[in-house]
Scaffold this active site. Sequence first.
Site, short mmCIF file in Angstrom:
data_model
loop_
_atom_site.label_atom_id
_atom_site.label_comp_id
_atom_site.label_asym_id
_atom_site.label_seq_id
_atom_site.Cartn_x
_atom_site.Cartn_y
_atom_site.Cartn_z
CG ASP A 1 -2.10 0.91 1.10
OD1 ASP A 1 -2.34 1.40 -0.03
OD2 ASP A 1 -2.79 1.15 2.10
N GLY B 1 0.04 5.38 -4.45
CA GLY B 1 -0.55 6.66 -4.86
C GLY B 1 0.07 7.82 -4.09
CD1 TRP C 1 7.45 6.43 -2.83
CD2 TRP C 1 7.00 6.87 -4.99
NE1 TRP C 1 8.65 6.50 -3.51
CE2 TRP C 1 8.40 6.76 -4.83
CE3 TRP C 1 6.49 7.14 -6.26
CZ2 TRP C 1 9.29 6.92 -5.89
CZ3 TRP C 1 7.38 7.31 -7.31
CH2 TRP C 1 8.76 7.20 -7.12
CG HIS D 1 -0.17 1.97 -9.15
ND1 HIS D 1 -0.43 1.65 -7.85
CD2 HIS D 1 -1.22 2.74 -9.57
CE1 HIS D 1 -1.60 2.18 -7.49
NE2 HIS D 1 -2.09 2.84 -8.51
CB SER E 1 -8.81 -5.20 -2.93
OG SER E 1 -9.32 -3.90 -3.15
CD GLU F 1 -13.17 -4.87 -0.97
OE1 GLU F 1 -12.03 -5.27 -1.28
OE2 GLU F 1 -14.04 -5.62 -0.50
CD1 TRP G 1 -13.15 -5.29 -8.84
CD2 TRP G 1 -12.48 -4.40 -10.77
NE1 TRP G 1 -12.47 -6.26 -9.54
CE2 TRP G 1 -12.05 -5.75 -10.73
CE3 TRP G 1 -12.16 -3.64 -11.90
CZ2 TRP G 1 -11.33 -6.35 -11.77
CZ3 TRP G 1 -11.44 -4.24 -12.94
CH2 TRP G 1 -11.05 -5.57 -12.87
CG LEU H 1 8.91 -17.42 -4.07
CD1 LEU H 1 8.79 -17.38 -2.54
CD2 LEU H 1 9.51 -16.11 -4.57
CD GLU I 1 3.35 -12.88 15.80
OE1 GLU I 1 3.35 -11.69 16.16
OE2 GLU I 1 2.93 -13.81 16.51
C1 IPE Z 1 -5.47 -2.68 -0.13
O1 IPE Z 1 -5.10 -1.35 -0.33
C2 IPE Z 1 -5.49 -3.42 -1.43
C3 IPE Z 1 -4.19 -3.59 -2.06
C4 IPE Z 1 -3.02 -3.25 -1.58
C5 IPE Z 1 -4.22 -4.24 -3.33
P1 IPE Z 1 -6.18 -0.19 -0.47
O2 IPE Z 1 -5.43 1.08 -0.55
O3 IPE Z 1 -7.10 -0.50 -1.59
O4 IPE Z 1 -7.00 -0.33 0.88
P2 IPE Z 1 -7.81 0.73 1.73
O5 IPE Z 1 -8.76 1.42 0.81
O6 IPE Z 1 -6.81 1.66 2.34
O7 IPE Z 1 -8.49 -0.11 2.76
C1 IPE Z 2 -1.59 0.21 -3.33
O1 IPE Z 2 -1.35 1.56 -3.40
C2 IPE Z 2 -1.81 -0.40 -4.69
C3 IPE Z 2 -3.20 -0.78 -4.97
C4 IPE Z 2 -4.18 -0.77 -4.13
C5 IPE Z 2 -3.50 -1.21 -6.34
P1 IPE Z 2 -2.53 2.61 -3.40
O2 IPE Z 2 -2.91 2.88 -4.81
O3 IPE Z 2 -3.64 2.18 -2.52
O4 IPE Z 2 -1.82 3.88 -2.80
P2 IPE Z 2 -2.41 4.91 -1.75
O5 IPE Z 2 -2.89 4.10 -0.57
O6 IPE Z 2 -3.54 5.63 -2.42
O7 IPE Z 2 -1.26 5.80 -1.41
MG MG Z 3 -4.05 2.42 -0.58
#
Ligand code: IPE
Ligand code: IPE
Ligand code: MG
Length: 265
Positions: free
Chosen positions: A35, A38, A40, A52, A80, A82, A84, A146, A222
């Site tokens: 996570d 975006g 970054w 990404h 995820s 979500e 979408w 792996l 953990e």
């Molecule tokens: C979780 O990150 C899903 C992935 C890393 C693929 P999100 O950025 O989508 O999660 P929320 O919205 O903070 O819960």
């Molecule tokens: C995780 O980074 C990658 C995906 C969920 C695809 P994010 O895109 O959620 O980045 P932030 O959380 O908005 O910084």
């Molecule tokens: Mg995120």
Amino acid sequence: MTKAAAPSIDHLSESELIALLDPALLPKHIAIIMDGNGRWAELRGLPRIAGHAEGIKSVREVITLCRDLGIGALTIYAFSQENWKRPVSEINALMLLLEQYLQSEMDALIEKGARFRAIGQVHALPPSALNWVRKVERETAHLDKLMLTVALSYGGRSEIVDAVRRLAQDCKDGKVQPDAIDETLLEGYLSTQGLPDPDLLIRTSGETRISNFLLWQLAYTEMYFTPTLWPDFRRREALLALLDYQRRDRRFGAVPTPHFPPSGL
Ligand code: IPE
Ligand code: IPE
Ligand code: MG
């Protein structure tokens, strides 16, 4: 609970960090919620997709580290169910990046002996991305150094619902007796079937939630939460996570082993 106050290891080099690891205490399976891509990018005034793209370099480094250390399974949350809900432009860019990654990385995965498998509602992916997913799964199916599992259009609750639906059908067809259902049997219907539960879950970017990832499998995992954004989570950060993990006392509900017999015994 940690065993004692940790001495500072911030100044140590990567090879010194590796020397501190106890090979007998390495996790067998690491799961990662990658996570912060975006944020970054936004911090640098770049479009989110640049984060990404940069995050792929972290994926590469973590795979290589697992391979170097002999960690047998790595499961990464790439998209995820979500996700979408995001703007179509970001989704399209992510799907293209996935396709490009699989295309450019297939030989490197084979060379590392990594078997690639996708979990999640992958049928929802665009056909060209899905074709690459299936191709890399096929081409790496014989490898076993792996186990790299990538969660794509994945949701933990729907994974459980899907497992229960198929189990109910097998009961209806007389293949399974309801009395025979136990945790091991249900696990056999999950998409992670055959993998040990993750020993360590890492989530980057400072968020301290599971976001619908591996709900069943994380029962005794953990958790390691770090503010580092995923594109900055490289080999060194992964080593720090492993060292933190090795300081945990995993009791699984039992009492800790005493270091000396209590007095009077
Ligand atoms: C979780 O990150 C899903 C992935 C890393 C693929 P999100 O950025 O989508 O999660 P929320 O919205 O903070 O819960
Ligand atoms: C995780 O980074 C990658 C995906 C969920 C695809 P994010 O895109 O959620 O980045 P932030 O959380 O908005 O910084
Ligand atoms: Mg995120």
